[in-house]
Design an enzyme around this catalytic site. Structure first.
Site, PDB file in Angstrom:
ATOM      1  N   ASP A  31      19.405  43.846  36.053  1.00 31.32           N
ATOM      2  CA  ASP A  31      19.569  45.265  36.393  1.00 31.32           C
ATOM      3  C   ASP A  31      18.233  45.872  36.796  1.00 31.32           C
ATOM      4  O   ASP A  31      18.146  46.665  37.724  1.00 31.32           O
ATOM      5  CB  ASP A  31      20.127  46.042  35.201  1.00 31.32           C
ATOM      6  CG  ASP A  31      21.591  45.713  34.966  1.00 31.32           C
ATOM      7  OD1 ASP A  31      22.143  44.924  35.764  1.00 31.32           O
ATOM      8  OD2 ASP A  31      22.157  46.232  33.995  1.00 31.32           O
ATOM      9  N   ALA A  32      17.190  45.469  36.069  1.00 29.10           N
ATOM     10  CA  ALA A  32      15.873  46.044  36.332  1.00 29.10           C
ATOM     11  C   ALA A  32      15.399  45.675  37.738  1.00 29.10           C
ATOM     12  O   ALA A  32      14.883  46.515  38.479  1.00 29.10           O
ATOM     13  CB  ALA A  32      14.875  45.539  35.300  1.00 29.10           C
ATOM     14  N   TYR A  34      17.330  44.896  40.257  1.00 27.44           N
ATOM     15  CA  TYR A  34      18.171  45.620  41.209  1.00 27.44           C
ATOM     16  C   TYR A  34      17.622  47.040  41.393  1.00 27.44           C
ATOM     17  O   TYR A  34      17.435  47.516  42.511  1.00 27.44           O
ATOM     18  CB  TYR A  34      19.627  45.667  40.712  1.00 27.44           C
ATOM     19  CG  TYR A  34      20.585  46.296  41.701  1.00 27.44           C
ATOM     20  CD1 TYR A  34      21.283  45.502  42.612  1.00 27.44           C
ATOM     21  CD2 TYR A  34      20.769  47.677  41.748  1.00 27.44           C
ATOM     22  CE1 TYR A  34      22.151  46.061  43.536  1.00 27.44           C
ATOM     23  CE2 TYR A  34      21.631  48.251  42.669  1.00 27.44           C
ATOM     24  CZ  TYR A  34      22.319  47.447  43.559  1.00 27.44           C
ATOM     25  OH  TYR A  34      23.169  48.003  44.468  1.00 27.44           O
ATOM     26  N   SER A  80      56.115  52.231  44.392  1.00 26.77           N
ATOM     27  CA  SER A  80      55.881  51.811  43.002  1.00 26.77           C
ATOM     28  C   SER A  80      56.606  50.499  42.762  1.00 26.77           C
ATOM     29  O   SER A  80      57.169  49.915  43.681  1.00 26.77           O
ATOM     30  CB  SER A  80      56.344  52.845  41.987  1.00 26.77           C
ATOM     31  OG  SER A  80      57.163  53.773  42.563  1.00 26.77           O
ATOM     32  N   LEU A  81      56.602  50.078  41.527  1.00 31.18           N
ATOM     33  CA  LEU A  81      57.240  48.812  41.174  1.00 31.18           C
ATOM     34  C   LEU A  81      58.387  49.081  40.222  1.00 31.18           C
ATOM     35  O   LEU A  81      58.326  50.002  39.409  1.00 31.18           O
ATOM     36  CB  LEU A  81      56.232  47.886  40.484  1.00 31.18           C
ATOM     37  CG  LEU A  81      55.120  47.313  41.341  1.00 31.18           C
ATOM     38  CD1 LEU A  81      54.077  46.639  40.458  1.00 31.18           C
ATOM     39  CD2 LEU A  81      55.683  46.303  42.330  1.00 31.18           C
ATOM     40  N   LYS A 113      48.857  43.436  35.207  1.00 30.34           N
ATOM     41  CA  LYS A 113      49.092  44.793  35.704  1.00 30.34           C
ATOM     42  C   LYS A 113      48.030  45.672  35.064  1.00 30.34           C
ATOM     43  O   LYS A 113      48.069  45.967  33.871  1.00 30.34           O
ATOM     44  CB  LYS A 113      50.488  45.281  35.319  1.00 30.34           C
ATOM     45  CG  LYS A 113      50.782  46.666  35.860  1.00 30.34           C
ATOM     46  CD  LYS A 113      52.237  47.018  35.698  1.00 30.34           C
ATOM     47  CE  LYS A 113      52.615  48.293  36.420  1.00 30.34           C
ATOM     48  NZ  LYS A 113      51.728  49.426  36.209  1.00 30.34           N
ATOM     49  N   GLU A 170      43.299  48.968  42.039  1.00 26.74           N
ATOM     50  CA  GLU A 170      43.306  49.755  40.820  1.00 26.74           C
ATOM     51  C   GLU A 170      41.864  50.046  40.438  1.00 26.74           C
ATOM     52  O   GLU A 170      41.049  49.129  40.353  1.00 26.74           O
ATOM     53  CB  GLU A 170      43.959  48.877  39.748  1.00 26.74           C
ATOM     54  CG  GLU A 170      44.814  49.572  38.778  1.00 26.74           C
ATOM     55  CD  GLU A 170      46.099  50.130  39.368  1.00 26.74           C
ATOM     56  OE1 GLU A 170      46.459  49.797  40.512  1.00 26.74           O
ATOM     57  OE2 GLU A 170      46.721  50.926  38.666  1.00 26.74           O
TER      58      GLU A 170
HETATM   59  S1  IVH Z   1      51.191  45.452  43.484  1.00 26.64           S
HETATM   60  C1  IVH Z   1      54.630  47.960  46.043  1.00 26.64           C
HETATM   61  N1  IVH Z   1      49.646  44.448  41.645  1.00 26.64           N
HETATM   62  O1  IVH Z   1      51.077  49.380  39.266  1.00 26.64           O
HETATM   63  C2  IVH Z   1      53.610  48.145  45.008  1.00 26.64           C
HETATM   64  N2  IVH Z   1      50.253  46.738  41.481  1.00 26.64           N
HETATM   65  O2  IVH Z   1      53.735  50.536  38.800  1.00 26.64           O
HETATM   66  C3  IVH Z   1      52.803  46.886  44.883  1.00 26.64           C
HETATM   67  N3  IVH Z   1      49.231  47.893  39.567  1.00 26.64           N
HETATM   68  O3  IVH Z   1      51.214  51.446  42.088  1.00 26.64           O
HETATM   69  C4  IVH Z   1      51.853  47.025  43.788  1.00 26.64           C
HETATM   70  N4  IVH Z   1      48.132  46.160  38.776  1.00 26.64           N
HETATM   71  O4  IVH Z   1      48.870  50.830  41.205  1.00 26.64           O
HETATM   72  C5  IVH Z   1      50.292  45.548  42.082  1.00 26.64           C
HETATM   73  N5  IVH Z   1      48.258  43.405  40.083  1.00 26.64           N
HETATM   74  C6  IVH Z   1      48.887  44.503  40.529  1.00 26.64           C
HETATM   75  C7  IVH Z   1      48.799  45.745  39.875  1.00 26.64           C
HETATM   76  C8  IVH Z   1      49.500  46.845  40.369  1.00 26.64           C
HETATM   77  C9  IVH Z   1      48.407  47.452  38.618  1.00 26.64           C
HETATM   78  C10 IVH Z   1      49.745  49.282  39.697  1.00 26.64           C
HETATM   79  C11 IVH Z   1      49.758  49.768  41.131  1.00 26.64           C
HETATM   80  C12 IVH Z   1      51.166  50.246  41.391  1.00 26.64           C
HETATM   81  C13 IVH Z   1      51.705  50.409  40.014  1.00 26.64           C
HETATM   82  C14 IVH Z   1      53.198  50.251  40.038  1.00 26.64           C
END
Ligand code: IVH
Length: 661
Positions: A31-32, A34, A80-81, A113, A170
């Site tokens: 770090d130093a 850098y 979203s998922l 996730k 993320e």
């Molecule tokens: S793929 C179509 N991969 O979870 C959406 N999402 O609940 C594809 N998230 O909005 C998302 N880790 O912000 C993906 N390895 C990962 C993730 C991830 C966290 C978040 C992401 C998404 C949310 C959905």
């Protein structure tokens, strides 16, 4: 060298250092170092403003503040998922996915996730031009200036750049940094943050980018938006290519699986390992790898059919406090305990939670009868996070700490400034039981359950650990839930426990603040219990990893005649350990080593042990008395000090050669 060349060279060095650190996990400078190069570049750009460039690492300190954020429309909506909360929900999704893929299980990729905040970053011809929050998925806020301050995020991509590359990921606040920040805020009496996720989101939405720059945000890329001028056929391939371009992607956290069982095993692995990670993980994301297949599978309204978030059991729940009691620990600490309406948490049913200390009861404003949020982190005992005040009815009652120890009745001692009150009576049955329980378990005698220890103390058969070794089979067999056989097993376990190691012995004493790892450091350093008993606080502080507070606790423990007698009686009872493998007159005899920075071929602890075995000593701080400083990548102030003092500095490689010589 002219200024232009030097600036270009510095930019390349700094950019490469960040790439090695954040993408390859293989730091190339401290770090130093850098900071030094960074300041040099800053100076150059100040003197020669014509040299400034939008992809210079100096852009990472933050642009001037704004009044508000503009909004940006995402080229491709950020969806979203779908969530699977239960195993059966995952099975259903898996079967549907296989069906949608034409009946044959496709290849899946599984990633953690990350519990952070979602962002999109846009690169045009390799240059970072825009960044935004997810917003409602269609429109987000323009946080370009803030995103640019994240060190892990390159301002320019490496190599041949595509015309347009939108990446999604993320942003998170590393858990350790989060805890450290909260501790510092608390120490200053300031408001602390609720959790790393909200802190990351809040930090990204600061109107003054310099505030964002001052916080250690990190980012992991896990997906794509619009892409022009480059083609990817599958997810893993795309992540690997992005990593080559210098982006910190989830490629290194990714695993592949086809069968449900394979994916289940990956889920389990992340679940058990979640506490060891730098970021919080609330599940895994399972995705179809092949992009063509993804297209065929298509979308539902808000989520793709080709991916699912398979969540971990929640670690936070809301339940009611039915009563509050007080427990007395082995060090005499009085801790309020919330008796809860049972609730499922992280896979187990929880009916009690600690409030850690009475100050917290007041600070968190928790009352008996309150509905509260309870949290469980890994193996740690569940704790009450805070009251849900909106659910109060007015019937809740305040809790008061007792003035007397609830176990032995001795007046409690609560010095000014101390977080917790203690029972000062070292013969308090609660303390004796706690100490004995700790002792037996530290020496591997798992047969001594709480119920047995309780009876031994209550019947006056044992007053301290040394008494255990004088137990006889008959009275032992007559205890509740015992019998000849169990009694014999316990005596055998006691006999076996005598053959131990110094570090286990030190750990078993239960000195406050001395856990397993400190016990190991002390054993390595002193090699002898008699030496340890008579050391000064200064000598103790010389042990790597032992600070002033720990040193004071050790000193105070061995100043008590009762504790010194206990050690003596344990030795007389036959506890013994192998003499340390130390060679008198070994080649490091009398030499002092200090280790700083990272090591790759062995852990620092192993290195320190090797030094001890050869007659040398490892110390924690650099002084004129230090003979060798072994410095690895990311060495800090110790290295600077060593150079100032003109000490001999070795690389890890040179140290290993010295060991072998
Ligand atoms: S793929 C179509 N991969 O979870 C959406 N999402 O609940 C594809 N998230 O909005 C998302 N880790 O912000 C993906 N390895 C990962 C993730 C991830 C966290 C978040 C992401 C998404 C949310 C959905």
């Amino acid at each position: 060298m002219d200024a232009k060349k030097r600036a270009a060279e510095l930019r390349e060095k700094l950019t490469d250092a960040s790439y090695r650190y954040y993408v390859l996990d293989d730091p190339s400078m401290s770090d130093a170092q850098y900071d030094r190069l960074f300041r040099e570049l800053q100076e150059l750009e100040k003197v020669h403003p014509e040299l400034a460039s939008p992809d210079s690492p100096t852009q990472k300190i933050g642009a001037p503040p704004r009044d508000a954020f503009r909004t940006v429309r995402h080229t491709v909506p950020m969806l979203s998922l779908e969530n699977a909360m239960e195993d059966s929900e995952f099975t259903e999704w898996y079967q549907r996915a296989v069906e949608a893929a034409g009946g044959k299980a496709p290849e899946f990729v599984v990633e953690p996730k990350m519990d952070g905040t979602a962002v999109e970053v846009v690169y045009r011809d390799g240059l970072l031009v825009s960044g935004s929050t997810r917003g409602d998925g269609e429109v987000g806020e323009d946080i370009t200036d803030n995103l640019k301050t994240i060190r892990a995020l390159p301002l320019r991509l490496k190599g041949k750049a595509p015309e347009r590359l939108e990446v999604r990921g993320e942003v998170y606040f590393p858990v350790k940094d989060f805890e450290k920040m909260n501790e510092e805020l608390a120490a200053r009496g300031e408001k602390t943050f609720a959790n790393p996720r909200n802190t990351a989101a809040g930090t990204l939405r600061q109107l003054d980018p310099k505030l964002t720059a001052a916080r250690p945000l990190r980012i992991v890329i896990h997906g794509l938006g619009e892409v022009k001028g480059i083609r990817f056929a599958a997810h893993e391939e795309s992540m690997k290519r992005l990593a080559e371009m210098g982006l910190p992607t989830c490629a290194k956290h990714l695993a592949r699986g086809t069968t449900e069982e394979e994916i289940r095993a990956i889920h389990r692995k992340w679940l058990t390992g979640r506490d060891k990670l730098a970021f919080e993980v609330d599940g895994v994301v399972v995705k179809v790898d092949d992009f063509r297949l993804r297209e065929e599978m298509g979308f539902r309204t808000r989520s793709p059919r080709w991916a699912i978030a398979w969540k971990f059991p929640p670690r936070e729940e809301v339940t009611q406090i039915v009563d509050m009691t007080v427990s007395v620990g082995r060090t005499g600490a009085l801790t309020p305990v919330a008796e809860l309406k049972p609730v499922a948490l992280g896979g187990v049913t929880v009916s009690r939670a600690t409030l850690n200390n009475p100050g917290l009861v007041v600070k968190k404003g928790v009352k008996i009868g309150d509905w509260v949020t309870v949290r469980r982190a890994g193996d740690v005992i569940p704790e009450v996070v805070g009251a849900v005040t909106s659910r109060r009815t007015g019937k809740e009652r305040d809790f008061e700490m007792p003035k007397k120890c609830p176990v032995c009745g001795t007046a409690v001692s609560w010095p000014e400034g101390e977080a917790i009150p203690r029972c000062p009576n070292i013969s308090c049955p609660a303390q004796v039981k706690g100490t004995l329980f700790h002792f037996t378990h530290a020496l591997g005698m798992d047969g001594f359950g709480e119920k047995i220890v309780e009876q031994l103390v209550e019947k006056g058969m044992v007053k301290d650990a040394a008494d255990l070794y004088h137990l006889e089979i008959k009275p032992l067999a007559e205890l509740d839930r015992m019998g000849e056989k169990s009694a014999k097993n316990l005596l055998d376990a006691l006999e076996q426990s005598k053959d131990t190691t110094l570090e286990k012995f030190i750990g078993a004493l239960g000195i406050r603040l001395v856990g397993e790892s400190t016990a190991r450091d002390l054993a390595n350093h002193f090699g002898d219990v008699a030496l340890l008993m008579d050391t000064t606080v200064d000598q103790l502080e010389d042990v790597p990893e032992v600070g002033a507070r720990v040193a004071a606790e050790i000193r105070s423990y061995f100043s008590a005649p009762a504790n010194r007698r206990l050690v003596q009686r344990l030795l007389e009872a036959g506890l013994h350990w192998p003499k340390p493998k130390r060679t008198e007159g070994g080649k490091f005899q009398g030499k002092k080593f200090v280790f700083t920075g990272e090591m790759t071929t062995m852990s620092r602890r192993e290195a320190e042990q090797k030094v001890a075995e050869l007659g040398g000593k490892a110390a924690s701080s650099v002084s004129k008395a230090t003979d060798f400083v072994v410095a690895g990548p990311n060495a800090g102030s110790k290295l600077d000090k060593a150079k100032q003092l003109g000490l001999k500095v070795l690389s890890e490689k040179e140290f290993v050669e010295l060991l072998r010589s």
